[in-house]
Design a protein around this motif. Structure first.
Motif, PDB file in Angstrom:
ATOM      1  N   PRO A 176       0.722  -0.677  -0.169  1.00  0.00           N
ATOM      2  CA  PRO A 176       0.185  -0.507  -0.347  1.00  0.00           C
ATOM      3  C   PRO A 176       0.902   1.095  -0.210  1.00  0.00           C
ATOM      4  O   PRO A 176       2.207   1.335   0.093  1.00  0.00           O
ATOM      5  N   ARG A 177      -0.061   2.508  -0.289  1.00  0.00           N
ATOM      6  CA  ARG A 177       0.906   3.709  -0.448  1.00  0.00           C
ATOM      7  C   ARG A 177       0.667   4.146   1.448  1.00  0.00           C
ATOM      8  O   ARG A 177       0.039   3.804   1.352  1.00  0.00           O
ATOM      9  N   ILE A 178       1.667   4.856   1.670  1.00  0.00           N
ATOM     10  CA  ILE A 178       2.051   4.799   2.850  1.00  0.00           C
ATOM     11  C   ILE A 178       2.493   6.501   2.883  1.00  0.00           C
ATOM     12  O   ILE A 178       3.475   6.985   2.287  1.00  0.00           O
ATOM     13  N   ALA A 179       2.215   7.189   4.191  1.00  0.00           N
ATOM     14  CA  ALA A 179       2.712   8.269   4.640  1.00  0.00           C
ATOM     15  C   ALA A 179       4.114   8.455   5.381  1.00  0.00           C
ATOM     16  O   ALA A 179       4.164   7.485   6.164  1.00  0.00           O
ATOM     17  N   ILE A 180       5.070   9.064   4.637  1.00  0.00           N
ATOM     18  CA  ILE A 180       6.281   9.594   5.544  1.00  0.00           C
ATOM     19  C   ILE A 180       6.253  10.090   6.750  1.00  0.00           C
ATOM     20  O   ILE A 180       5.333  10.907   7.083  1.00  0.00           O
ATOM     21  N   ARG A 181       6.156   9.314   8.050  1.00  0.00           N
ATOM     22  CA  ARG A 181       6.307   9.886   9.207  1.00  0.00           C
ATOM     23  C   ARG A 181       8.071   9.114   9.671  1.00  0.00           C
ATOM     24  O   ARG A 181       8.162   8.163   9.601  1.00  0.00           O
ATOM     25  N   ALA A 182       8.187   9.898  10.582  1.00  0.00           N
ATOM     26  CA  ALA A 182       9.150   9.125  12.075  1.00  0.00           C
ATOM     27  C   ALA A 182       7.665   7.833  12.743  1.00  0.00           C
ATOM     28  O   ALA A 182       7.063   7.893  13.022  1.00  0.00           O
ATOM     29  N   PRO A 183       8.873   6.550  12.495  1.00  0.00           N
ATOM     30  CA  PRO A 183       8.227   5.218  13.365  1.00  0.00           C
ATOM     31  C   PRO A 183       7.910   5.263  14.892  1.00  0.00           C
ATOM     32  O   PRO A 183       8.356   6.574  15.468  1.00  0.00           O
ATOM     33  N   ASP A 184       6.592   5.178  15.335  1.00  0.00           N
ATOM     34  CA  ASP A 184       5.958   5.348  16.439  1.00  0.00           C
ATOM     35  C   ASP A 184       7.044   4.628  18.096  1.00  0.00           C
ATOM     36  O   ASP A 184       7.542   5.652  18.999  1.00  0.00           O
ATOM     37  N   THR A 185       7.536   3.211  16.762  1.00  0.00           N
ATOM     38  CA  THR A 185       8.737   3.234  18.116  1.00  0.00           C
ATOM     39  C   THR A 185       9.787   3.165  17.358  1.00  0.00           C
ATOM     40  O   THR A 185       9.883   3.331  16.282  1.00  0.00           O
ATOM     41  N   ASP A 186      10.991   2.881  17.832  1.00  0.00           N
ATOM     42  CA  ASP A 186      12.877   3.111  17.460  1.00  0.00           C
ATOM     43  C   ASP A 186      12.838   0.784  17.504  1.00  0.00           C
ATOM     44  O   ASP A 186      13.968   0.985  16.129  1.00  0.00           O
ATOM     45  N   SER A 187      11.864   0.486  17.861  1.00  0.00           N
ATOM     46  CA  SER A 187      12.069  -1.068  16.865  1.00  0.00           C
ATOM     47  C   SER A 187      12.295  -1.467  15.970  1.00  0.00           C
ATOM     48  O   SER A 187      11.309  -0.065  14.737  1.00  0.00           O
ATOM     49  N   VAL A 188      12.631  -2.336  14.860  1.00  0.00           N
ATOM     50  CA  VAL A 188      13.177  -2.114  13.662  1.00  0.00           C
ATOM     51  C   VAL A 188      12.980  -3.163  12.936  1.00  0.00           C
ATOM     52  O   VAL A 188      12.715  -3.863  12.022  1.00  0.00           O
ATOM     53  N   ILE A 189      11.355  -3.595  13.934  1.00  0.00           N
ATOM     54  CA  ILE A 189      10.770  -5.184  13.796  1.00  0.00           C
ATOM     55  C   ILE A 189       9.500  -5.087  13.554  1.00  0.00           C
ATOM     56  O   ILE A 189       8.801  -5.337  14.477  1.00  0.00           O
ATOM     57  N   GLY A 190       9.128  -4.975  12.191  1.00  0.00           N
ATOM     58  CA  GLY A 190       7.842  -4.342  12.173  1.00  0.00           C
ATOM     59  C   GLY A 190       6.457  -5.532  12.279  1.00  0.00           C
ATOM     60  O   GLY A 190       7.143  -6.847  11.689  1.00  0.00           O
ATOM     61  N   ARG A 191       5.651  -5.558  13.274  1.00  0.00           N
ATOM     62  CA  ARG A 191       4.535  -6.238  12.885  1.00  0.00           C
ATOM     63  C   ARG A 191       3.181  -6.704  11.839  1.00  0.00           C
ATOM     64  O   ARG A 191       2.201  -7.386  12.430  1.00  0.00           O
ATOM     65  N   ASN A 192       3.321  -5.521  11.085  1.00  0.00           N
ATOM     66  CA  ASN A 192       2.469  -5.617  10.265  1.00  0.00           C
ATOM     67  C   ASN A 192       2.812  -4.704   8.874  1.00  0.00           C
ATOM     68  O   ASN A 192       3.873  -4.613   8.782  1.00  0.00           O
ATOM     69  N   THR A 193       2.516  -4.955   7.659  1.00  0.00           N
ATOM     70  CA  THR A 193       3.195  -4.344   7.032  1.00  0.00           C
ATOM     71  C   THR A 193       3.389  -3.098   6.338  1.00  0.00           C
ATOM     72  O   THR A 193       4.751  -2.336   6.176  1.00  0.00           O
ATOM     73  N   GLU A 194       2.134  -2.258   6.431  1.00  0.00           N
ATOM     74  CA  GLU A 194       2.392  -1.263   6.752  1.00  0.00           C
ATOM     75  C   GLU A 194       3.973  -0.257   7.884  1.00  0.00           C
ATOM     76  O   GLU A 194       4.429   0.354   7.047  1.00  0.00           O
ATOM     77  N   LEU A 235      12.388  16.275  10.297  1.00  0.00           N
ATOM     78  CA  LEU A 235      11.534  14.936  10.480  1.00  0.00           C
ATOM     79  C   LEU A 235      12.384  14.320  11.334  1.00  0.00           C
ATOM     80  O   LEU A 235      12.892  13.498  11.275  1.00  0.00           O
ATOM     81  N   PHE A 236      13.649  13.410   9.751  1.00  0.00           N
ATOM     82  CA  PHE A 236      15.223  13.204  10.351  1.00  0.00           C
ATOM     83  C   PHE A 236      15.959  13.283  11.968  1.00  0.00           C
ATOM     84  O   PHE A 236      16.710  12.807  12.464  1.00  0.00           O
ATOM     85  N   ASP A 237      15.688  14.839  11.990  1.00  0.00           N
ATOM     86  CA  ASP A 237      16.397  15.532  13.283  1.00  0.00           C
ATOM     87  C   ASP A 237      16.304  14.846  14.185  1.00  0.00           C
ATOM     88  O   ASP A 237      16.967  14.761  14.867  1.00  0.00           O
ATOM     89  N   ARG A 238      14.973  14.537  14.163  1.00  0.00           N
ATOM     90  CA  ARG A 238      14.354  13.677  15.782  1.00  0.00           C
ATOM     91  C   ARG A 238      14.836  12.546  15.687  1.00  0.00           C
ATOM     92  O   ARG A 238      14.745  12.189  17.148  1.00  0.00           O
ATOM     93  N   HIS A 239      15.208  11.907  15.437  1.00  0.00           N
ATOM     94  CA  HIS A 239      15.994  10.807  15.467  1.00  0.00           C
ATOM     95  C   HIS A 239      17.380  10.004  14.570  1.00  0.00           C
ATOM     96  O   HIS A 239      17.977   8.788  14.978  1.00  0.00           O
ATOM     97  N   THR A 240      18.121  11.361  14.764  1.00  0.00           N
ATOM     98  CA  THR A 240      19.890  11.066  14.456  1.00  0.00           C
ATOM     99  C   THR A 240      20.472  11.943  15.544  1.00  0.00           C
ATOM    100  O   THR A 240      19.735  13.438  15.155  1.00  0.00           O
ATOM    101  N   ASP A 241      21.584  12.008  15.530  1.00  0.00           N
ATOM    102  CA  ASP A 241      22.610  13.153  16.160  1.00  0.00           C
ATOM    103  C   ASP A 241      23.839  13.601  14.562  1.00  0.00           C
ATOM    104  O   ASP A 241      24.535  14.131  15.378  1.00  0.00           O
ATOM    105  N   ILE A 242      23.218  12.541  14.144  1.00  0.00           N
ATOM    106  CA  ILE A 242      24.598  13.349  12.956  1.00  0.00           C
ATOM    107  C   ILE A 242      24.568  14.807  12.090  1.00  0.00           C
ATOM    108  O   ILE A 242      25.277  15.290  11.985  1.00  0.00           O
ATOM    109  N   PHE A 243      23.241  15.538  12.603  1.00  0.00           N
ATOM    110  CA  PHE A 243      23.017  16.912  11.858  1.00  0.00           C
ATOM    111  C   PHE A 243      23.460  17.349  13.220  1.00  0.00           C
ATOM    112  O   PHE A 243      22.901  17.915  14.578  1.00  0.00           O
TER     113      PHE A 243
END
Length: 264
Positions: A176-194, A235-243
């Motif tokens: 499906p088409r999804i909107a780009i946003r920050a994930p709700d958690t830091d988990s990288v193991i998704g529990r559904n397709t979206e 959007l990306f600045d919230r989840h990385t300290d690279i900037f």
């Protein structure tokens, strides 16, 4: 007043600056965004832009200079018509004639450097000292290496995150088409397709950025500040300290700085 237009592959951003010195930190009085369409006529731009100027209480006669930075050559004629017909001003195009870049482009094909990338270099060097890496989130994501003298040393071009997502959805039958946003958690193991798609696109992009910037810093070999710009930078600045810094208006500020150099 100074009117600038940053013509990108996806959007044209118009911005208004008061006509005074100090463009590097001068407040942006107003900014407006419209989808890039090379077929849009000068008259169509005028209907839209003149109404927005009126909302800001700005008359067209108060516009005294117009500078355009464009990576879409087919749009330049109609923007020239807008400037000349409705403002009585012959616009300057960044990188052309007296609006030349004014800094060293130390790469194999200097003429291939896009206007947006060059303007980011101008603004970043004006705002910050030392060696710099600029990351610009646009239709493509660009990484620029700028040395302490302000010279452009090269960079990286990667597919923008929306292009990557479009390719993923467009080349598959059931995703499906999804909107780009920050994930709700830091988990990288998704529990559904979206969630799995969002993790792959978002965290995959963060990992790509962090990895490339680390390699660039190692190759530069000196302390390097990283500047992020473009609509998705926050959007990306919230989840990385690279900037180290996020400058949303870097490109249009580069146009204002370039205009000030011409006026001097």
């Amino acid at each position: 007043m100074l009117l600038v237009a940053d013509v990108g592959n996806t959007n044209v951003v118009f911005a208004l600056f008061d006509d005074e010195s100090g463009a590097d930190r001068r407040p942006v009085r107003a900014r407006w965004r419209i989808a890039t369409d090379p077929r849009r006529t000068g008259d169509e731009y005028a209907v839209w832009l003149l109404q927005l100027l009126s909302v800001e209480g700005v008359t067209k006669d108060s516009i005294t200079r117009i500078v355009i930075g464009s990576v879409v050559p087919r749009a330049e004629h109609n923007l020239t018509v807008l400037a000349e017909k409705y403002f009585g001003i012959t616009p300057l195009f960044a990188g052309q004639g007296e609006a030349g870049w004014g800094f060293s482009i130390d790469v194999e094909q200097p003429s291939s450097l896009g206007a947006d990338r060059a303007l980011n270099c101008i603004a970043a060097h004006a705002l910050y000292e030392g060696d710099l890496i600029v990351v610009d989130f646009g239709t493509a994501t660009k990484f620029e290496a700028i040395d302490f003298t302000g010279a452009y040393k090269g960079g990286i071009i990667a597919p923008g995150i929306n292009l990557s997502l479009d390719a993923l959805v467009g080349r598959t039958a059931k995703l499906p088409r999804i909107a780009i946003r920050a994930p709700d958690t830091d988990s990288v193991i998704g529990r559904n397709t979206e969630d799995q798609m969002l993790i792959g696109v978002y965290w995959g992009y963060v990992a790509m950025m962090e990895g490339l910037i680390a390699k660039m810093r190692a190759e530069i070999g000196r302390p390097t500040r990283v500047i992020a710009t473009g609509g998705l930078a926050v959007l990306f600045d919230r989840h990385t300290d690279i900037f180290d810094e996020v400058e949303a208006d870097l490109t249009i500020r580069g146009l204002a700085i370039l205009a000030d150099r011409i006026a001097r």
